[in-house]
Design an enzyme around this catalytic site. Structure first.
Site, PDB file in Angstrom:
ATOM      1  N   PRO A   1       0.778  -1.094  -0.038  1.00  0.00           N
ATOM      2  CA  PRO A   1       0.054  -0.082   0.047  1.00  0.00           C
ATOM      3  C   PRO A   1       0.813   1.180  -0.003  1.00  0.00           C
ATOM      4  O   PRO A   1       1.635   1.569   0.983  1.00  0.00           O
ATOM      5  CB  PRO A   1      -0.882  -0.013   1.153  1.00  0.00           C
ATOM      6  CG  PRO A   1       0.079  -1.072   2.413  1.00  0.00           C
ATOM      7  CD  PRO A   1       0.862  -1.879   1.024  1.00  0.00           C
TER       8      PRO A   1
ATOM      9  N   ASP B   1       6.121   2.406   1.633  1.00  0.00           N
ATOM     10  CA  ASP B   1       5.121   1.054   2.020  1.00  0.00           C
ATOM     11  C   ASP B   1       4.273   1.505   3.377  1.00  0.00           C
ATOM     12  O   ASP B   1       4.967   1.456   4.421  1.00  0.00           O
ATOM     13  CB  ASP B   1       5.817  -0.042   2.226  1.00  0.00           C
ATOM     14  CG  ASP B   1       4.979  -1.280   2.157  1.00  0.00           C
ATOM     15  OD1 ASP B   1       3.893  -1.109   2.596  1.00  0.00           O
ATOM     16  OD2 ASP B   1       5.685  -2.549   1.966  1.00  0.00           O
ATOM     17  N   HIS B   2       2.994   1.721   3.382  1.00  0.00           N
ATOM     18  CA  HIS B   2       2.411   1.921   4.466  1.00  0.00           C
ATOM     19  C   HIS B   2       2.466   0.930   5.609  1.00  0.00           C
ATOM     20  O   HIS B   2       1.957   1.113   6.945  1.00  0.00           O
ATOM     21  CB  HIS B   2       0.907   2.573   4.295  1.00  0.00           C
ATOM     22  CG  HIS B   2       0.487   3.844   5.013  1.00  0.00           C
ATOM     23  ND1 HIS B   2       0.676   3.942   6.426  1.00  0.00           N
ATOM     24  CD2 HIS B   2      -0.334   4.557   4.900  1.00  0.00           C
ATOM     25  CE1 HIS B   2       0.143   4.856   6.995  1.00  0.00           C
ATOM     26  NE2 HIS B   2      -0.694   5.504   5.867  1.00  0.00           N
ATOM     27  N   ARG B   3       2.551  -0.258   5.370  1.00  0.00           N
ATOM     28  CA  ARG B   3       2.766  -1.477   6.387  1.00  0.00           C
ATOM     29  C   ARG B   3       3.682  -1.280   7.105  1.00  0.00           C
ATOM     30  O   ARG B   3       3.732  -1.620   8.312  1.00  0.00           O
ATOM     31  CB  ARG B   3       2.924  -2.673   5.405  1.00  0.00           C
ATOM     32  CG  ARG B   3       1.509  -3.049   4.881  1.00  0.00           C
ATOM     33  CD  ARG B   3       1.757  -4.256   3.720  1.00  0.00           C
ATOM     34  NE  ARG B   3       2.983  -4.325   2.881  1.00  0.00           N
ATOM     35  CZ  ARG B   3       3.529  -5.322   2.220  1.00  0.00           C
ATOM     36  NH1 ARG B   3       2.942  -6.218   2.259  1.00  0.00           N
ATOM     37  NH2 ARG B   3       4.422  -4.895   1.406  1.00  0.00           N
ATOM     38  N   VAL B   4       4.997  -0.321   6.674  1.00  0.00           N
ATOM     39  CA  VAL B   4       5.998  -0.369   7.437  1.00  0.00           C
ATOM     40  C   VAL B   4       6.201   1.187   8.041  1.00  0.00           C
ATOM     41  O   VAL B   4       6.690   1.469   9.220  1.00  0.00           O
ATOM     42  CB  VAL B   4       7.243  -0.870   6.921  1.00  0.00           C
ATOM     43  CG1 VAL B   4       8.486  -0.525   7.606  1.00  0.00           C
ATOM     44  CG2 VAL B   4       7.238  -2.274   6.419  1.00  0.00           C
TER      45      VAL B   4
END
Length: 515
Positions: free
Chosen positions: A312, A486-489
């Site tokens: 994302p 990367d919005h997960r990180v």
């Protein structure tokens, strides 16, 4: 013994490669580490070296063919085996000759058959090692002598020629050859001039043109030109007789020569002008061009789809006053420490990214389904547009390099990428990437993260814009930085702080002294 060289895995997990060109042919002798072929993988162009020595026996693929890893490429035979195969027919012939008793017809055999003499049996003794001898050069014999020396029923000793006679005959032969070549050349030139006259005067018969020319002369006007003009024409390969003179007394000037050469180039350009890209309707044929997806383009497409739909993305942008960076770059160019090294604002941005990543470590990481891998080293990737497609080689352990060493590494990396010499190892294990879209005059963009990473920075063009400084509007060197994460990180707060740190270095490079 023959050995088969198979296509190795020249990258990490690559399954196939395309044969771009063969560097050897069947029958060539190769040594260990000699280049056999140039292949294109999904990551780069690689030269394959031979692990064997010997003679190339078979090429198992054609140029342009795609082969899978572990497929046979080249069969290489030992040199000893190749020589044995080549000598086999000669040995067979010699054995056949021995079996038939060596029945050859020669003056010596004929002489040995005379009555009262005992013939030696051919092959009765031990077989001698075959010795290859060069044929003796026979003296040139004049035609009458050659005719008289023909074999007859009464054997006679061959007539000997003196060295003086040989020299005279050789000189006459050379004289006849050079005279024939001269006459042939003059005949061809005269024929060309006659054909030119027929083209200029189509209503004139060829016999009339020939009749009007003096016998034994070549129709060619004398060209007047100064020695420098003649030398220039000779270097350009131009016949001054074809140039229209405008100087005094019909003299060809330098301007005449240059105009003539320019006219020839225009004609060549008109002949080689490409056809229009657009194909009109009804012209016939297929108006759709089909380009096969392979190599770097295929790998790039797969990676971008994987990244865009699995990670994302969140993107942020910041405008930066890079005037101090421009001044710093000019100072480095004048420094003796950077003499001979290309220095650009990209160098300062690369150093800023390294500096900012140390303050925000999570941008230098990799996401897995089970854990986040924080990397305490920086393999800084530089996206490069090449004729083969987009490539992202990286500088290993960039955090350990000084500003000068980083500049050298950047120059070497981009040069190899443009030349298509980037090796697969240079594009593996990247941790963070910079894409320099400003080199194309673009202000900013939303880059896609390189797979296996969580951040990428887009460097826009630097140009003068109105900027407010202490309440006054003055022209400043301004650029726009864009980042995708990367919005997960990387959360929004972390991405903003990272971009702010990068912008701070671009606005004031002196902060790098605080490393």
């Amino acid at each position: 013994m023959s050995q088969i060289f198979r296509l190795p895995d020249v990258g990490e997990g690559l399954t196939e490669a395309e044969i771009l060109s063969w560097k050897v042919a069947v029958g060539d002798i190769v040594a260990i580490n000699d280049v056999l072929a140039e292949v294109e993988t999904a990551k780069s162009v690689v030269e394959l070296s031979s692990p064997f020595e010997g003679v190339v026996q078979t090429l198992h693929a054609e140029e342009g063919e795609t082969v899978e890893v572990e497929s046979a490429l080249v069969t290489i035979a030992d040199s000893a085996q190749s020589e044995a195969d080549a000598d086999a027919p000669a040995d067979d012939a010699e054995e056949a000759n021995t079996a038939t008793g060596g029945a050859e017809t020669s003056p010596h055999n004929l002489a040995a058959d005379t009555p009262g003499e005992t013939k030696n049996l051919v092959g009765s003794g031990p077989k001698a090692d075959p010795v290859k001898r060069r044929a003796r050069k026979r003296p040139v014999v004049p035609a009458p002598l050659a005719a008289s020396s023909a074999p007859s029923s009464d054997p006679q000793p061959a007539q000997q020629t003196s060295p003086h006679l040989d020299a005279v005959q050789q000189e006459r032969k050379l004289l006849r050859g050079s005279l024939g070549e001269s006459i042939g050349g003059l005949t061809e030139r005269a024929s060309a001039l006659i054909e030119g006259g027929l083209r200029r005067f189509p209503n004139t018969a060829e016999k009339d043109l020939v009749a009007n020319e003096p016998v034994g002369s070549i129709p060619r006007r004398h060209t007047l030109a100064k020695p420098p003009v003649r030398k220039a024409a000779q270097e350009m390969g131009v016949d001054l007789a074809e140039v229209t003179p405008t100087g005094d007394d019909g003299q060809v000037t330098k301007r005449d020569l240059l105009n003539f050469v320019a006219h020839l180039r225009e004609e060549d350009h008109e002949d080689t002008l490409p056809e229009s890209f657009w194909i009109p309707q009804g012209a016939g044929g297929d108006r759709i061009e089909r380009i096969k997806v392979r190599g770097v383009r295929k790998a790039t497409a797969k990676a971008m789809v994987e990244s865009a739909f699995n990670a994302p993305h969140v993107s942020i942008f910041v405008d930066v006053d890079a005037s101090r960076t421009m001044e710093f770059v000019r100072s480095l160019k004048k420094s003796r420490h950077f003499e001979g090294i290309k220095v650009t604002p990209l160098l300062i941005l690369a150093k800023a990214v390294i500096w900012a990543a140390a303050r925000n470590p999570q941008v230098n990481a990799t996401w897995t389904d089970q854990e986040i891998l924080l990397k305490h080293f920086m393999n800084l990737g530089i996206a490069a547009a090449t004729p083969r497609g987009l490539m992202v080689p990286n500088i290993k352990d960039a955090q350990d390099l000084s500003l000068r060493e980083l500049a050298i590494a950047l120059n070497e990396l981009t040069t190899r990428a443009r030349e298509g010499k980037t090796q697969p190892a240079e594009m593996s294990n990247g941790t963070l990437t910079i894409t320099n879209i400003g080199a194309l005059g673009i202000d900013t963009g939303t880059p896609i993260i390189n797979p296996g990473e969580v951040a990428i920075v887009a460097f826009g063009t630097i140009k003068q814009k109105p900027w407010v400084v202490d309440g006054e509007v003055i022209p400043r060197w301004v650029t726009t930085l864009g980042g995708s994460f990367d919005h997960r990180v990387v959360d929004g707060d972390l991405s903003a702080r990272f971009m702010a740190d990068v912008a701070a270095i671009m606005e004031e490079p002196a902060l790098l002294l605080d490393e």
